[in-house]
Scaffold this motif. Structure first.
Motif, PDB file in Angstrom:
ATOM      1  N   GLU A 125       0.978  -1.248   0.073  1.00 25.15           N
ATOM      2  CA  GLU A 125      -0.047  -0.037  -0.005  1.00 25.15           C
ATOM      3  C   GLU A 125       0.945   1.191   0.122  1.00 25.15           C
ATOM      4  N   PHE A 126       0.499   2.453  -0.974  1.00 26.30           N
ATOM      5  CA  PHE A 126       1.228   3.458  -0.676  1.00 26.30           C
ATOM      6  C   PHE A 126       0.331   4.474  -0.368  1.00 26.30           C
ATOM      7  N   ARG A 127       0.638   4.904   0.917  1.00 21.58           N
ATOM      8  CA  ARG A 127      -0.205   5.958   1.581  1.00 21.58           C
ATOM      9  C   ARG A 127       0.680   6.750   2.718  1.00 21.58           C
ATOM     10  N   MET A 163       2.663  15.749  -7.942  1.00 25.94           N
ATOM     11  CA  MET A 163       2.783  14.386  -8.885  1.00 25.94           C
ATOM     12  C   MET A 163       3.806  13.393  -8.006  1.00 25.94           C
ATOM     13  N   ARG A 164       3.657  12.328  -7.456  1.00 25.02           N
ATOM     14  CA  ARG A 164       4.684  11.619  -6.777  1.00 25.02           C
ATOM     15  C   ARG A 164       5.002  10.582  -7.489  1.00 25.02           C
ATOM     16  N   ILE A 165       6.321  10.132  -7.139  1.00 28.99           N
ATOM     17  CA  ILE A 165       6.986   8.988  -7.939  1.00 28.99           C
ATOM     18  C   ILE A 165       7.355   8.229  -6.836  1.00 28.99           C
ATOM     19  N   TRP A 166       6.898   7.065  -6.909  1.00 30.67           N
ATOM     20  CA  TRP A 166       7.407   6.034  -5.934  1.00 30.67           C
ATOM     21  C   TRP A 166       8.059   4.823  -6.681  1.00 30.67           C
ATOM     22  N   SER A 191      11.483  -4.610   7.603  1.00 36.58           N
ATOM     23  CA  SER A 191      10.865  -3.663   6.945  1.00 36.58           C
ATOM     24  C   SER A 191      11.553  -3.229   5.741  1.00 36.58           C
ATOM     25  N   SER A 192      10.905  -2.517   4.601  1.00 37.57           N
ATOM     26  CA  SER A 192      11.706  -2.200   3.444  1.00 37.57           C
ATOM     27  C   SER A 192      12.140  -0.774   3.797  1.00 37.57           C
ATOM     28  N   ILE A 193      13.160  -0.635   3.913  1.00 26.81           N
ATOM     29  CA  ILE A 193      14.130   0.812   3.859  1.00 26.81           C
ATOM     30  C   ILE A 193      13.965   1.338   2.461  1.00 26.81           C
ATOM     31  N   SER A 194      14.462   2.382   2.017  1.00 21.83           N
ATOM     32  CA  SER A 194      14.114   3.302   0.966  1.00 21.83           C
ATOM     33  C   SER A 194      14.628   2.381  -0.473  1.00 21.83           C
ATOM     34  N   ASP A 195      15.741   1.434  -0.096  1.00 20.76           N
ATOM     35  CA  ASP A 195      15.973   1.046  -1.331  1.00 20.76           C
ATOM     36  C   ASP A 195      15.225  -0.321  -1.688  1.00 20.76           C
ATOM     37  N   VAL A 221       7.485   6.106   1.507  1.00 20.91           N
ATOM     38  CA  VAL A 221       6.991   7.683   1.087  1.00 20.91           C
ATOM     39  C   VAL A 221       7.480   7.612  -0.456  1.00 20.91           C
ATOM     40  N   PRO A 222       7.215   8.461  -1.198  1.00 24.89           N
ATOM     41  CA  PRO A 222       7.551   8.625  -2.771  1.00 24.89           C
ATOM     42  C   PRO A 222       9.082   9.021  -2.625  1.00 24.89           C
ATOM     43  N   SER A 223       9.681   8.571  -3.508  1.00 25.28           N
ATOM     44  CA  SER A 223      11.386   8.919  -3.800  1.00 25.28           C
ATOM     45  C   SER A 223      11.184  10.460  -4.205  1.00 25.28           C
ATOM     46  N   ARG A 224      10.010  10.758  -4.970  1.00 21.66           N
ATOM     47  CA  ARG A 224      10.148  12.091  -5.644  1.00 21.66           C
ATOM     48  C   ARG A 224       8.687  12.789  -5.585  1.00 21.66           C
TER      49      ARG A 224
END
Length: 252
Positions: A125-127, A163-166, A191-195, A221-224
């Motif tokens: 989920e992306f929230r 605009m968010r890029i995940w 947990s999935s860290i940012s990479d 969180v989105p990368s951009r």
């Protein structure tokens, strides 16, 4: 059905077929040289089937509906082969990854969910964890989504003028195994860290994770994040060279 609204149309990658979805509980498969549908895909329990998209192999289409589900249909038989549940509200957008393995669906709750089409399980989920988070989706409908051509990124945009890029590389490993997800609740959470790789984190490392990862490991969180000048984004699309294009409302 005649005299009912059509909400979405999508052309098959092969070019000969296209699919439509509307307010009559169904989606329909059409051929470019016929004026009647060759398949009627019925099974949604809400009249509003909001979006339809093709699987890259052209053998399946996917739909999103106000009945809180996405469904994958076999084009040859017209049967539903995957029922993708887990959304708390209706779904208005659906996209299939270029690899054909994952499906992303956006709901009216401003959450983007990802399912593994191989087994039908929701895997991510992306929230945002709170409305005060700088990466949070603000009030307003998510109006567009697009996977990058390489499948590594998912762009999401809408009425919140951003605009968010995940980064979705490895996104499928977080929630697909219920036992694994249960093991991620606590001070020794995996947990999935940012990479995007799964790691065992210590309590001090957990405190340094983004707030929404602490809330539910696997939601990132989105990368951009790109803000517009007060303009809502109506549609986004990646070119074959991974150039992201967007179009929005503009008032002079």
């Amino acid at each position: 059905a005649p005299s009912t609204s059509v909400w979405s149309v999508s052309s098959a990658p092969c070019g000969y077929y296209f699919a439509s979805a509307g307010s009559d509980y169904t989606a329909r498969i059409w051929a470019t040289d016929r004026c009647t549908p060759i398949r009627i895909l019925s099974g949604h329990i809400s009249p509003s089937v909001n979006c339809v998209a093709w699987h890259p192999n052209c053998n399946y289409v996917v739909t999103a509906s106000d009945d809180k589900t996405c469904r994958m249909w076999d084009v040859q038989t017209g049967r539903c082969v995957r029922l993708l549940s887990g959304s708390t509200r209706g779904l208005n957008l659906v996209r299939v990854s270029p690899s054909g393995r994952y499906l992303a669906g956006a709901g009216y709750d401003n959450v983007v969910r990802m399912w593994d089409l191989g087994n039908g399980r929701m895997v991510n989920e992306f929230r945002a964890s709170s409305p005060h988070d700088s990466s949070a989706f603000c009030d307003g409908l998510i109006q567009s989504m697009a996977f990058s051509t390489c499948g590594a990124a998912l762009a999401v945009a809408g009425e919140d003028c951003a605009m968010r890029i995940w980064d979705v590389r490895g996104a499928g490993s977080h929630l697909s195994n219920p036992d694994y997800f249960a093991a991620t609740r606590g001070p020794t959470a995996t947990s999935s860290i940012s990479d995007g790789f799964a790691r065992v984190v210590t309590p001090s490392q957990l405190e340094r994770l983004p707030a929404n990862e602490q809330f539910r490991p696997g939601t990132r969180v989105p990368s951009r994040v790109f803000k517009t000048n007060g303009v809502s984004v109506l549609d986004v699309k990646y070119t074959k060279r991974n150039l992201l294009l967007a179009v929005g409302n503009y008032f002079a």
